[in-house]
Design a protein around this motif. Structure first.
Motif, mmCIF file in Angstrom:
data_model
loop_
_atom_site.group_PDB
_atom_site.id
_atom_site.type_symbol
_atom_site.label_atom_id
_atom_site.label_comp_id
_atom_site.label_asym_id
_atom_site.label_seq_id
_atom_site.Cartn_x
_atom_site.Cartn_y
_atom_site.Cartn_z
ATOM 1 N N MET A 66 0.819 -1.209 0.000
ATOM 2 C CA MET A 66 0.000 0.000 0.000
ATOM 3 C C MET A 66 0.853 1.258 0.000
ATOM 4 O O MET A 66 0.546 2.225 -0.721
ATOM 5 N N GLN A 67 1.939 1.272 0.764
ATOM 6 C CA GLN A 67 2.793 2.453 0.771
ATOM 7 C C GLN A 67 3.426 2.683 -0.594
ATOM 8 O O GLN A 67 3.473 3.811 -1.092
ATOM 9 N N TYR A 68 3.878 1.600 -1.217
ATOM 10 C CA TYR A 68 4.462 1.740 -2.551
ATOM 11 C C TYR A 68 3.420 2.224 -3.557
ATOM 12 O O TYR A 68 3.688 3.118 -4.371
ATOM 13 N N SER A 105 10.211 2.690 -0.119
ATOM 14 C CA SER A 105 9.220 1.961 0.686
ATOM 15 C C SER A 105 9.255 0.462 0.431
ATOM 16 O O SER A 105 8.696 -0.320 1.201
ATOM 17 N N VAL A 106 9.911 0.023 -0.652
ATOM 18 C CA VAL A 106 9.948 -1.398 -1.000
ATOM 19 C C VAL A 106 10.922 -2.126 -0.078
ATOM 20 O O VAL A 106 12.076 -1.712 0.084
ATOM 21 N N VAL A 107 10.462 -3.200 0.516
ATOM 22 C CA VAL A 107 11.303 -4.029 1.392
ATOM 23 C C VAL A 107 11.390 -5.417 0.773
ATOM 24 O O VAL A 107 10.482 -6.237 0.925
ATOM 25 N N MET A 108 12.470 -5.682 0.063
ATOM 26 C CA MET A 108 12.650 -6.968 -0.614
ATOM 27 C C MET A 108 13.419 -7.910 0.305
ATOM 28 O O MET A 108 14.438 -7.539 0.889
ATOM 29 N N GLU A 109 12.927 -9.138 0.412
ATOM 30 C CA GLU A 109 13.523 -10.116 1.322
ATOM 31 C C GLU A 109 14.519 -11.036 0.625
ATOM 32 O O GLU A 109 15.022 -11.980 1.234
ATOM 33 N N THR A 110 14.793 -10.760 -0.648
ATOM 34 C CA THR A 110 15.721 -11.590 -1.418
ATOM 35 C C THR A 110 17.027 -10.829 -1.599
ATOM 36 O O THR A 110 17.024 -9.614 -1.825
ATOM 37 N N PHE A 111 18.138 -11.535 -1.516
ATOM 38 C CA PHE A 111 19.442 -10.884 -1.602
ATOM 39 C C PHE A 111 19.810 -10.540 -3.042
ATOM 40 O O PHE A 111 19.770 -11.392 -3.925
ATOM 41 N N ASN A 112 20.164 -9.276 -3.257
ATOM 42 C CA ASN A 112 20.973 -8.910 -4.412
ATOM 43 C C ASN A 112 22.352 -8.550 -3.875
ATOM 44 O O ASN A 112 22.612 -8.671 -2.668
ATOM 45 N N GLU A 113 23.245 -8.101 -4.723
ATOM 46 C CA GLU A 113 24.612 -7.845 -4.264
ATOM 47 C C GLU A 113 24.655 -6.747 -3.204
ATOM 48 O O GLU A 113 25.367 -6.865 -2.197
ATOM 49 N N GLY A 153 28.606 -9.134 14.454
ATOM 50 C CA GLY A 153 27.867 -10.385 14.589
ATOM 51 C C GLY A 153 26.365 -10.233 14.529
ATOM 52 O O GLY A 153 25.632 -11.209 14.741
ATOM 53 N N ARG A 154 25.876 -9.034 14.237
ATOM 54 C CA ARG A 154 24.436 -8.788 14.188
ATOM 55 C C ARG A 154 23.933 -8.925 12.755
ATOM 56 O O ARG A 154 24.563 -8.435 11.822
ATOM 57 N N VAL A 155 22.788 -9.579 12.578
ATOM 58 C CA VAL A 155 22.185 -9.754 11.256
ATOM 59 C C VAL A 155 21.045 -8.753 11.098
ATOM 60 O O VAL A 155 20.094 -8.760 11.883
ATOM 61 N N LEU A 156 21.154 -7.899 10.095
ATOM 62 C CA LEU A 156 20.117 -6.905 9.846
ATOM 63 C C LEU A 156 18.863 -7.556 9.270
ATOM 64 O O LEU A 156 18.943 -8.503 8.487
ATOM 65 N N SER A 157 17.712 -7.029 9.637
ATOM 66 C CA SER A 157 16.450 -7.493 9.079
ATOM 67 C C SER A 157 16.304 -6.952 7.664
ATOM 68 O O SER A 157 16.993 -6.000 7.272
ATOM 69 N N PRO A 158 15.402 -7.529 6.857
ATOM 70 C CA PRO A 158 15.174 -6.985 5.517
ATOM 71 C C PRO A 158 14.815 -5.502 5.514
ATOM 72 O O PRO A 158 15.289 -4.748 4.655
ATOM 73 N N ALA A 159 14.009 -5.074 6.482
ATOM 74 C CA ALA A 159 13.621 -3.653 6.535
ATOM 75 C C ALA A 159 14.832 -2.764 6.788
ATOM 76 O O ALA A 159 14.999 -1.715 6.147
ATOM 77 N N ASP A 160 15.701 -3.153 7.718
ATOM 78 C CA ASP A 160 16.886 -2.345 8.032
ATOM 79 C C ASP A 160 17.853 -2.287 6.850
ATOM 80 O O ASP A 160 18.408 -1.241 6.530
ATOM 81 N N ARG A 186 16.592 -0.107 3.952
ATOM 82 C CA ARG A 186 16.722 1.333 4.206
ATOM 83 C C ARG A 186 18.116 1.840 3.849
ATOM 84 O O ARG A 186 18.294 2.997 3.475
ATOM 85 N N GLN A 187 19.117 0.976 3.965
ATOM 86 C CA GLN A 187 20.493 1.372 3.658
ATOM 87 C C GLN A 187 20.878 1.129 2.200
ATOM 88 O O GLN A 187 21.924 1.597 1.745
#
Length: 437
Positions: free
Chosen positions: A68-70, A258-266, A280-287, A290-291
């Motif tokens: 919806m945000q997108y 606003s798009v939060v993709m859960e699949t890895f690109n480079e 040692g911390r694993v970022l969430s897809p949302a975090d 954002r970067q």
């Protein structure tokens, strides 16, 4: 009385938006909404019809959480683009001679055909050169397409003021718009794949088309008011164009952000891996999203080539043995001229691809470190450092042996999809011998 007692026989829901119950009373079965009289208000009916026409079936469960945000920002940008397009079209028509008694139909037709012809060639060439990048870097190319589209429309608006170069300008704008068509359409498809949660890509795409048609219709109605105001008024035309362009670019930036993709690109894998190596911390897809950079970066940096030929990794029997040193995985890595190359075996799995990409990203990160940055670099990354490139590759195998399994479990727990990737792998596959004479 016993005969007046209500008994709930069944309940039913329509997604998460409506809930009904069937009640037995006096020997009859009545259908009621939320325990009340089943007749819904007129407002609820209108909202229900609107949702069924413009939103995918099963919304919001059938789409990604960012849908919806997108779509909101995508609607805003489409509206602004529609108005800018009207101004550009009017300028193009005036440039080819509409309203000018001295202009000939033949000259206008030739200009239009040249513009369309160069655009067709541009479409083919761009799809050939950048087609594989549109999946892996969908957000980046989506934003690039919209920026290029605004630039092309600006060229069309100013083209009538340069009669001697009019054909050249509109043909160049036609090439840019053809690139926009390829990049915009392909990245929209990639984002639809991300948004679909019930194998409902066609439904999402169709409803997206309905939303865009409604927006374009609204833009058309407003354009009917704008056109008489801007005719023969270049200053007002440019002012309104820059206003709509600013809105268009802002809305596009917000949309891709606003798009939060859960699949890895480079880019996303690099962000998550760097953080993991650091603390040692694993970022969430949302975090991580954002970067993720959304603007094309034209600076020359160390690159990674995925799925290359064997000769791009090793050019001699000795180098092949060095590539195999300390390596039991179905891929080979090599460092040549500041570039990290990855060669895959036919039996490579998605997990192996993720490991190979993580290893290559670690090596690239080390190559890009300046002496001043080494003090702040992750200690795990510095363990790879060596004056010999092949020794660095060997050290990277040892690093992955120690950390990759824990890293993979961490990204799965954080909500990342690891059954597929959006890494830009080429199709070369090589079967090598573990030992050569």
């Amino acid at each position: 009385m016993e005969g007046n007692r209500q008994v709930v026989l069944a309940t039913e829901t329509y997604g998460s938006g409506e809930s009904w119950e069937y009640v037995a009373q006096d020997g009859a079965m009545e259908r009621r909404r939320d325990g009340r009289d089943g007749a819904s208000g007129g407002g609820n009916y209108v909202i229900g019809v609107f949702k069924s026409v413009f939103l995918p079936q099963g919304y919001p469960e059938s789409v990604s959480a960012d849908y919806m945000q997108y779509q909101f920002w995508d609607t805003v940008q489409a509206f602004a683009s529609s108005l800018s397009g009207t101004l550009a079209t009017q300028a193009s028509l005036r440039g080819v001679g509409v309203g000018n008694q001295e202009a000939t139909v033949a000259a206008a037709t030739i200009t239009w055909l040249l513009r369309d012809g160069t655009g067709m060639l541009g479409r083919i060439l761009f799809a050939w050169r950048k087609g594989t990048k549109l999946d892996s870097e969908a957000k980046m190319w989506r934003l690039f397409a919209d920026v290029l589209n605004d630039f092309a429309m600006f060229m069309e608006i100013v083209a009538p003021h340069f009669p001697a170069s009019f054909t050249l300008i509109v043909c160049t704008a036609g090439i840019f718009k053809s690139i926009v068509g390829v990049a915009g359409g392909a990245t929209r498809a990639a984002l639809t794949v991300h948004q679909a949660r019930r194998d409902n890509m066609a439904d999402i795409s169709a409803k997206d088309g309905s939303q865009e048609t409604l927006v374009n219709l609204a833009g058309l109605l407003i354009s009917l008011v704008l056109i008489p105001l801007v005719t023969d008024n270049p200053a007002l035309t440019l002012s309104l164009f820059f206003l709509f362009t600013a809105l268009h670019l802002f809305a596009n930036y917000k949309a891709v952000r606003s798009v939060v993709m859960e699949t890895f690109n480079e880019a996303r894998l690099s962000i998550v891996l760097q953080q993991y190596l650091r603390d040692g911390r694993v970022l969430s897809p949302a975090d991580a999203n954002r970067q993720e950079p959304v603007f094309l970066d034209f600076r020359r940096t160390a690159s990674i080539k995925y799925g290359v030929r064997l000769r791009d990794v090793a050019q001699s029997q000795e180098e092949l043995q060095l590539a195999l040193k300390n390596n039991s995985k179905p891929y080979l890595l090599g460092l040549k001229n500041g570039c990290v190359s990855v060669c895959l075996a036919p039996q490579v799995s998605v997990c192996d691809q993720l490991r190979a990409a993580s290893q290559a990203i670690s090596l690239r990160s080390l190559l890009q470190l300046s002496p001043a940055e080494e003090s702040d670099a992750p200690k795990k990354l510095l363990t790879l450092k060596s004056p010999c490139p092949w020794e660095m590759v060997c050290n990277s195998h040892s690093l992955m042996d120690r950390m990759f399994e824990a890293f993979l479990k961490g990204v799965e727990s954080a909500g990342w999809q690891t059954h597929r990737t959006l890494l830009d792998w080429d199709e070369w596959r090589v079967q090598w011998k573990s030992k050569t004479n």
